[in-house]
Design a protein around this motif. Sequence first.
Motif, short mmCIF file in Angstrom:
data_model
loop_
_atom_site.label_atom_id
_atom_site.label_comp_id
_atom_site.label_asym_id
_atom_site.label_seq_id
_atom_site.Cartn_x
_atom_site.Cartn_y
_atom_site.Cartn_z
N VAL A 257 8.94 -7.48 -3.39
CA VAL A 257 9.86 -6.33 -3.41
C VAL A 257 9.39 -5.25 -2.45
N ILE A 258 8.11 -4.90 -2.53
CA ILE A 258 7.58 -3.84 -1.68
C ILE A 258 7.59 -4.26 -0.21
N GLY A 259 7.18 -5.50 0.06
CA GLY A 259 7.19 -5.99 1.43
C GLY A 259 8.58 -5.96 2.04
N SER A 260 9.57 -6.40 1.28
CA SER A 260 10.95 -6.39 1.78
C SER A 260 11.44 -4.98 2.04
N ASN A 261 11.08 -4.05 1.15
CA ASN A 261 11.52 -2.66 1.31
C ASN A 261 10.88 -1.98 2.51
N LEU A 262 9.69 -2.44 2.90
CA LEU A 262 8.96 -1.78 3.98
C LEU A 262 9.07 -2.53 5.31
N PHE A 263 9.97 -3.50 5.36
CA PHE A 263 10.17 -4.25 6.61
C PHE A 263 10.59 -3.29 7.73
N GLY A 264 9.84 -3.35 8.83
CA GLY A 264 10.18 -2.54 10.00
C GLY A 264 9.78 -1.08 9.91
N SER B 132 7.17 2.30 9.73
CA SER B 132 5.94 2.77 10.38
C SER B 132 4.83 2.92 9.35
N ILE B 133 3.60 3.11 9.84
CA ILE B 133 2.46 3.27 8.93
C ILE B 133 2.65 4.50 8.04
N LYS B 134 3.14 5.58 8.61
CA LYS B 134 3.36 6.80 7.82
C LYS B 134 4.38 6.55 6.72
N GLU B 135 5.40 5.75 7.02
CA GLU B 135 6.40 5.41 6.01
C GLU B 135 5.78 4.53 4.92
N TRP B 136 4.88 3.63 5.30
CA TRP B 136 4.16 2.82 4.32
C TRP B 136 3.35 3.73 3.39
N GLU B 137 2.60 4.63 3.99
CA GLU B 137 1.73 5.52 3.20
C GLU B 137 2.55 6.36 2.23
N SER B 138 3.67 6.86 2.71
CA SER B 138 4.54 7.68 1.87
C SER B 138 5.12 6.85 0.72
N ALA B 139 5.54 5.62 1.04
CA ALA B 139 6.13 4.75 0.02
C ALA B 139 5.11 4.37 -1.05
N ILE B 140 3.88 4.08 -0.63
CA ILE B 140 2.84 3.70 -1.58
C ILE B 140 2.59 4.83 -2.58
N LYS C 297 2.67 -9.90 4.21
CA LYS C 297 2.99 -9.91 5.64
C LYS C 297 4.27 -10.68 5.91
N ARG C 298 4.46 -11.78 5.18
CA ARG C 298 5.67 -12.59 5.40
C ARG C 298 6.92 -11.78 5.06
N LYS C 299 6.83 -10.96 4.02
CA LYS C 299 7.99 -10.17 3.62
C LYS C 299 8.17 -8.92 4.49
N ALA C 300 7.05 -8.29 4.86
CA ALA C 300 7.13 -7.02 5.57
C ALA C 300 7.25 -7.18 7.09
N PHE C 301 6.71 -8.30 7.61
CA PHE C 301 6.70 -8.48 9.06
C PHE C 301 7.36 -9.79 9.50
N LYS C 302 7.82 -10.59 8.51
CA LYS C 302 8.47 -11.87 8.79
C LYS C 302 7.57 -12.79 9.61
N THR C 303 6.28 -12.78 9.30
CA THR C 303 5.34 -13.62 10.03
C THR C 303 4.12 -13.90 9.18
N TYR C 304 3.45 -15.03 9.47
CA TYR C 304 2.16 -15.32 8.86
C TYR C 304 1.03 -14.98 9.83
N ASP C 305 1.40 -14.63 11.06
CA ASP C 305 0.40 -14.36 12.09
C ASP C 305 -0.24 -12.99 11.88
N GLU C 306 -1.23 -12.72 12.71
CA GLU C 306 -1.90 -11.42 12.64
C GLU C 306 -0.92 -10.31 13.02
N VAL C 307 -1.06 -9.17 12.36
CA VAL C 307 -0.21 -8.02 12.68
C VAL C 307 -1.11 -6.91 13.24
#
Length: 292
Positions: A73-80, A82-90, A39-49
């Motif tokens: 690496v994966i978190g940084s690449n997926l920063f910002g 969408s969910i569909k982009e996450w699913e595709s990347a995974i 979460k810290r890498k993908a959303f730049k936060t420790y809070d709930e997303v």
Amino acid sequence: TRLVLIITTRDKQLLTSYGVKRTHEVKELSKKDAIQLLKRKAFKTYDEVDQSYNQVLNDVVTWTSGLPLALEVIGSNLFGKSIKEWESAIKQYQRIPNKEILKILKVSFDALEEEEKSVFLDITCCLKGYKCREIEDILHSLYDNCMKYHIGVLVDKSLIQISDDRVTLHDLIENMGKEIDRQKSPKETGKRRRLWLLKDIIQVLKDNSGTSEVKIICLDFPISDKQETIEWNGNAFKEMKNLKALIIRNGILSQGPNYLPESLRILEWHRHPSHCLPSDFDTTNLAIRDLE
């Protein structure tokens, strides 16, 4: 003043060579800590997303087994994204490893001797999950030599692990090894040393597109209630003049082979579709024979 020196390495033999007596194996991150790092890498936060991301976050953590490098690496690449982009990347990562992760993991592989590299790729592509003795016997038949030392080197370099007398390895390292092997002939399946993917083997069997480059075929069908019979003409092994290991498990082929190469040393074929082997095949060359 007491000086404490901490050495971090993936190579256990390196520690031994420097006389290090106290070692500690760093465990993978807990699921909670892994999600926090991601979460810290993908959303730049420790809070709930947004809760809609919970599933993809869990999918990434499961696939990486909590490996910090991969999560960063994966978190940084997926920063910002969408969910569909996450699913595709995974899905993409599971099929072809991320280049940055591959580059770092490959350091240990590149440090191996040539024969050790070959043994590692044999295990990675075809023999993961086998019992230690089975792997030793298979490798001995492939290389005409005892490979116990090579297996020990791979364990020391943290490329493989032995658990409950079976050889296993991290999913990311497995993907790395398979990608290294695939890159040797990315477009022509029949020119690879090792064939393990179901679709690739079916293609080679149906098209008779195998070559003398093929050394190992390991066909392990997914177990299901309904299995399709693979139609082939029985001639696919004719051009595989250097084939040394043919392992077929849980599969149904329409007929037995019309030809088997004299180079073959390992023949393991569960549910063999014929009562006999080709009449011109000399079975005395086989070191391992298991037909069911």
